[in-house]
Design a protein around this motif. Structure first.
Motif, short mmCIF file in Angstrom:
data_model
loop_
_atom_site.label_atom_id
_atom_site.label_comp_id
_atom_site.label_asym_id
_atom_site.label_seq_id
_atom_site.Cartn_x
_atom_site.Cartn_y
_atom_site.Cartn_z
N LYS A 110 29.50 -5.94 -47.50
CA LYS A 110 30.10 -5.32 -46.31
C LYS A 110 31.60 -5.07 -46.54
CE LYS A 110 30.33 -6.08 -41.32
NZ LYS A 110 29.87 -6.97 -40.23
N GLN A 111 32.30 -6.06 -47.04
CA GLN A 111 33.74 -5.91 -47.31
C GLN A 111 34.00 -4.88 -48.41
OE1 GLN A 111 36.27 -7.01 -45.45
NE2 GLN A 111 34.58 -7.70 -44.15
N ALA A 112 33.15 -4.86 -49.43
CA ALA A 112 33.32 -3.89 -50.51
C ALA A 112 33.17 -2.46 -49.99
CB ALA A 112 32.31 -4.17 -51.62
N LEU A 113 32.21 -2.25 -49.10
CA LEU A 113 32.04 -0.91 -48.52
C LEU A 113 33.25 -0.53 -47.67
CD1 LEU A 113 28.29 -1.14 -47.47
CD2 LEU A 113 29.25 0.45 -49.16
N ILE A 114 33.73 -1.46 -46.88
CA ILE A 114 34.90 -1.20 -46.03
C ILE A 114 36.11 -0.85 -46.90
CG2 ILE A 114 36.54 -2.29 -44.44
CD1 ILE A 114 34.05 -3.80 -43.26
N LYS A 115 36.29 -1.58 -48.01
CA LYS A 115 37.41 -1.31 -48.92
C LYS A 115 37.33 0.10 -49.50
CE LYS A 115 38.23 -6.05 -50.47
NZ LYS A 115 38.14 -6.99 -51.61
N GLU A 116 36.11 0.63 -49.63
CA GLU A 116 35.94 1.98 -50.17
C GLU A 116 36.01 3.06 -49.09
OE1 GLU A 116 33.43 3.20 -53.15
OE2 GLU A 116 34.25 1.69 -54.51
N GLY A 117 36.30 2.66 -47.86
CA GLY A 117 36.46 3.64 -46.80
C GLY A 117 35.24 3.89 -45.94
N TRP A 118 34.20 3.11 -46.12
CA TRP A 118 33.00 3.23 -45.30
C TRP A 118 33.21 2.48 -43.99
CZ3 TRP A 118 29.02 6.36 -46.62
CH2 TRP A 118 28.96 6.77 -47.96
N THR A 119 32.58 2.97 -42.94
CA THR A 119 32.53 2.27 -41.68
C THR A 119 31.12 1.71 -41.51
OG1 THR A 119 34.17 3.73 -40.68
CG2 THR A 119 32.75 2.50 -39.17
N VAL A 120 31.01 0.41 -41.38
CA VAL A 120 29.70 -0.21 -41.19
C VAL A 120 29.31 0.02 -39.74
CG1 VAL A 120 28.40 -2.37 -41.22
CG2 VAL A 120 30.06 -1.88 -43.03
N THR A 121 28.21 0.72 -39.54
CA THR A 121 27.76 1.10 -38.20
C THR A 121 26.58 0.26 -37.72
OG1 THR A 121 26.36 2.81 -39.19
CG2 THR A 121 28.55 3.48 -38.42
N ASN A 122 25.87 -0.34 -38.66
CA ASN A 122 24.70 -1.14 -38.31
C ASN A 122 24.64 -2.37 -39.20
OD1 ASN A 122 23.90 1.96 -38.31
ND2 ASN A 122 22.91 0.99 -36.57
N ASP A 123 24.47 -3.53 -38.57
CA ASP A 123 24.44 -4.79 -39.31
C ASP A 123 23.49 -5.76 -38.61
OD1 ASP A 123 24.89 -7.04 -40.80
OD2 ASP A 123 27.01 -7.23 -40.31
N PRO A 124 22.20 -5.61 -38.86
CA PRO A 124 21.49 -4.74 -39.79
C PRO A 124 21.15 -3.38 -39.15
CG PRO A 124 19.92 -6.19 -38.76
CD PRO A 124 21.29 -6.56 -38.21
N LEU A 125 20.62 -2.49 -40.00
CA LEU A 125 20.09 -1.21 -39.54
C LEU A 125 18.63 -1.45 -39.16
CD1 LEU A 125 20.22 1.86 -39.15
CD2 LEU A 125 19.68 2.09 -41.59
N HIS A 126 18.34 -1.33 -37.87
CA HIS A 126 16.98 -1.59 -37.38
C HIS A 126 16.25 -0.27 -37.19
CE1 HIS A 126 14.17 -2.30 -33.86
NE2 HIS A 126 13.66 -3.02 -34.84
N LEU A 127 15.05 -0.20 -37.76
CA LEU A 127 14.18 0.96 -37.58
C LEU A 127 12.82 0.47 -37.14
CD1 LEU A 127 15.03 2.84 -40.89
CD2 LEU A 127 15.90 3.39 -38.62
N ARG A 128 12.21 1.19 -36.25
CA ARG A 128 10.85 0.85 -35.81
C ARG A 128 9.96 2.02 -36.16
NH1 ARG A 128 8.11 -2.93 -33.43
NH2 ARG A 128 6.37 -2.45 -32.09
N TYR A 129 8.83 1.71 -36.78
CA TYR A 129 7.85 2.74 -37.09
C TYR A 129 6.48 2.18 -36.77
CZ TYR A 129 5.83 6.83 -39.20
OH TYR A 129 5.14 8.01 -39.38
N GLY A 130 5.82 2.78 -35.79
CA GLY A 130 4.52 2.26 -35.36
C GLY A 130 4.68 0.85 -34.83
N ASN A 131 3.89 -0.06 -35.36
CA ASN A 131 3.93 -1.45 -34.93
C ASN A 131 4.92 -2.30 -35.71
OD1 ASN A 131 1.85 -0.81 -33.21
ND2 ASN A 131 0.24 -1.56 -34.56
N PHE A 132 5.64 -1.70 -36.64
CA PHE A 132 6.47 -2.48 -37.55
C PHE A 132 7.96 -2.27 -37.29
CE2 PHE A 132 2.52 -1.86 -39.97
CZ PHE A 132 2.18 -3.18 -40.19
N ASP A 133 8.71 -3.37 -37.41
CA ASP A 133 10.16 -3.33 -37.36
C ASP A 133 10.69 -3.52 -38.77
OD1 ASP A 133 10.94 -3.19 -34.50
OD2 ASP A 133 9.72 -5.01 -34.38
#
Length: 138
Positions: free
Chosen positions: A12-35
């Motif tokens: 997370k810190q390495a991404l921020i140092k490279e100019g990324w903005t962390v938007t999801n921690d974690p990134l949650h996706l739901r598809y059908g019955n699964f998370d």
């Protein structure tokens, strides 16, 4: 929700140092019955250097007794995440984040390179001590 990887904060810190903005921690996706919980979602909000790119990052350490077994698990997980992302969030590109020792021991080998190529896996190599990204394999 799954537990965070031991190098979660380092990536997370390495991404921020490279100019990324962390938007999801974690990134949650739901598809059908699964998370699905991908470790991080990030984007370049300014769009200057990365053209507004959005990424999803799954972190793996490869610290278990069998690197090959961990590779099997990681590849399967990434392939499943990729198909869910294609359906639920197609603008986002999936990356596997691995520490430098995992790249050297697992992926910078003939079979590791073959697996990356054949499965079209994009990789972020990070230094877990300095919390910097050392290599992007696209």
């Amino acid at each position: 929700m799954p537990a965070k990887d031991i190098y979660h904060d380092a990536v997370k810190q390495a991404l921020i140092k490279e100019g990324w903005t962390v938007t999801n921690d974690p990134l949650h996706l739901r598809y059908g019955n699964f998370d699905f919980y991908i470790d991080l979602g990030a984007e370049d909000l300014l769009g200057a250097s990365k053209n507004g790119q959005q990424i999803a990052v799954e972190i793996k350490t490869f610290t278990g007794a069998s690197s090959l077994r961990e590779l099997h698990i990681a590849v399967g997980q990434l392939l499943n995440y990729r198909i869910v992302l294609e359906e639920a969030d197609p603008e986002r590109t999936l990356y596997l984040a691995i520490p430098t020792y995992a790249y050297a021991n697992v992926f910078d080998t003939p079979f590791g390179q073959l697996a990356l190529e054949k499965h079209q896996i994009k990789v972020i190599v990070f230094d877990e001590q300095t919390e910097v990204i050392t290599k992007w394999l696209k």
